[in-house]
Design an enzyme around this catalytic site. Structure first.
Site, PDB file in Angstrom:
ATOM      1  N   THR A 187      -3.479   4.772   0.383  1.00  0.00           N
ATOM      2  CA  THR A 187      -3.530   6.144   1.974  1.00  0.00           C
ATOM      3  C   THR A 187      -4.575   4.612   2.880  1.00  0.00           C
ATOM      4  OG1 THR A 187      -5.481   7.041   0.189  1.00  0.00           O
ATOM      5  CG2 THR A 187      -2.765   8.128   1.107  1.00  0.00           C
TER       6      THR A 187
ATOM      7  N   SER B 181      -2.349  12.068  -9.118  1.00  0.00           N
ATOM      8  CA  SER B 181      -2.792  13.820  -9.434  1.00  0.00           C
ATOM      9  C   SER B 181      -2.125  13.891 -11.205  1.00  0.00           C
ATOM     10  CB  SER B 181      -1.693  14.880  -8.967  1.00  0.00           C
ATOM     11  OG  SER B 181       0.020  14.388  -8.710  1.00  0.00           O
TER      12      SER B 181
ATOM     13  N   ILE C 276     -11.589   6.071  -3.250  1.00  0.00           N
ATOM     14  CA  ILE C 276     -11.124   4.772  -3.868  1.00  0.00           C
ATOM     15  C   ILE C 276     -11.640   3.594  -3.463  1.00  0.00           C
ATOM     16  CG2 ILE C 276      -9.146   3.757  -4.693  1.00  0.00           C
ATOM     17  CD1 ILE C 276      -7.602   6.739  -4.329  1.00  0.00           C
TER      18      ILE C 276
ATOM     19  N   ASP D   4       5.237  -0.163  -3.049  1.00  0.00           N
ATOM     20  CA  ASP D   4       4.540  -0.536  -1.555  1.00  0.00           C
ATOM     21  C   ASP D   4       4.658  -2.220  -1.829  1.00  0.00           C
ATOM     22  OD1 ASP D   4       2.461  -0.402  -2.956  1.00  0.00           O
ATOM     23  OD2 ASP D   4       1.769   1.650  -1.894  1.00  0.00           O
TER      24      ASP D   4
ATOM     25  N   ALA E 121       0.163   7.083  -5.194  1.00  0.00           N
ATOM     26  CA  ALA E 121       0.111   7.174  -4.355  1.00  0.00           C
ATOM     27  C   ALA E 121      -1.946   6.686  -3.280  1.00  0.00           C
ATOM     28  CB  ALA E 121       0.270   7.971  -3.237  1.00  0.00           C
TER      29      ALA E 121
ATOM     30  N   HIS F 234       7.883   3.269 -10.824  1.00  0.00           N
ATOM     31  CA  HIS F 234       8.835   3.686  -9.936  1.00  0.00           C
ATOM     32  C   HIS F 234       9.914   2.702  -9.171  1.00  0.00           C
ATOM     33  CE1 HIS F 234       6.583   7.852 -10.412  1.00  0.00           C
ATOM     34  NE2 HIS F 234       7.268   7.170 -11.492  1.00  0.00           N
TER      35      HIS F 234
END
Ligand code: ZN
Length: 247
Positions: free
Chosen positions: A21, A191, A233, A99, A17, A116
């Site tokens: 962001t 994570s 990032i 996404d 994720a 996923h």
């Protein structure tokens, strides 16, 4: 001694994720994360609850409709990975994100492994029917609060892996193969607490890869990493890609 970025073999990139962001898509468990601000959203992501409760499904369709991913655009980190791929290096992106921003940025769809699933396709839990999420949401807008499968009358859901649902075995094998044949394994914005994505790092290192982790918070795999990067990032990944491309 050869630096990790001088290695010339295949590159596997695991993204979570955190890479999205900057594109306006919140993460899940951070301070402003989806599940932190709306615990019901986590309930919606549990497969058994979804199957059992039409009220939850109605909420879920509305949540898909309002998802920030519809208007999101790729950012510099997604684009850096496109450059890496276009340099001719063998790159496989294994993403936990649903996404589609890697593909929207220009990464070749066949080089992106969506472990996923994705939120832009809809599947039936009872048969092989598939449709686009946009078409399903048109049915919702037209008054079907929980549109059933037109083929078998079964329950429709986004083509994403929910809690309590098995991952697709062929997809997992692709991800494992990419990890085990890579000389460089980049873990970006994840994570590394969700299996099996996390253990791909261990498999890659065991097979000889250099592991580079870019994440704001510590991860359980930091001690295995050749390098751990804490900078944002959006600047870190373009810098690392420049290093790998020798410029
Ligand atoms: Zn069906």
């Amino acid at each position: 001694m050869t630096e990790w970025y001088e290695r010339t073999g295949r590159i596997a990139v695991l993204t979570g994720a955190g890479i999205s962001t900057d594109s306006g898509i919140p993460d899940f468990r951070g301070p402003r994360g989806v599940w932190t601000e709306d615990p019901i959203a986590e309930l919606l992501s549990t497969y058994d609850n979804y199957l059992a409760d039409s009220g939850l499904r109605e909420r879920s369709w509305l949540a898909r409709r309002d998802n920030p991913a519809w208007g999101a655009r790729p950012n510099d980190a997604h684009r850096a990975l496109v450059e890496l791929e276009r340099s001719g290096r063998g790159v496989t992106i294994i993403t936990q994100n649903i996404d589609r921003l890697h593909q929207q940025a220009g990464s070749a769809p066949q080089r992106v492994v969506e472990i996923h699933g994705n939120m832009f396709d809809v599947v039936c839990v009872g048969c092989a029917y598939t449709a686009s999420m946009a078409a399903a949401l048109e049915r919702v807008a037209a008054g079907e609060s929980d549109p059933p499968c037109p083929e078998c009358g079964g329950i429709l859901k986004a083509d994403v892996i929910m809690f309590g649902q098995a991952l697709d075995q062929r997809t997992l094998m692709k991800a494992a193969l990419a990890a085990e044949t890579a000389e460089i394994f980049l873990a970006i914005g994840t994570s590394l607490q969700v299996e099996p994505a996390a253990s791909l790092c261990g498999r890659a290192v065991a097979a000889g890869a250099s592991l580079i982790i870019v994440n704001a918070e510590p991860t359980p795999y930091d001690s295995l990493a050749t390098e751990v990067v804490r900078e944002p990032i959006g600047t870190a990944l373009p810098r690392l890609v420049d290093l790998i491309l020798g410029r």
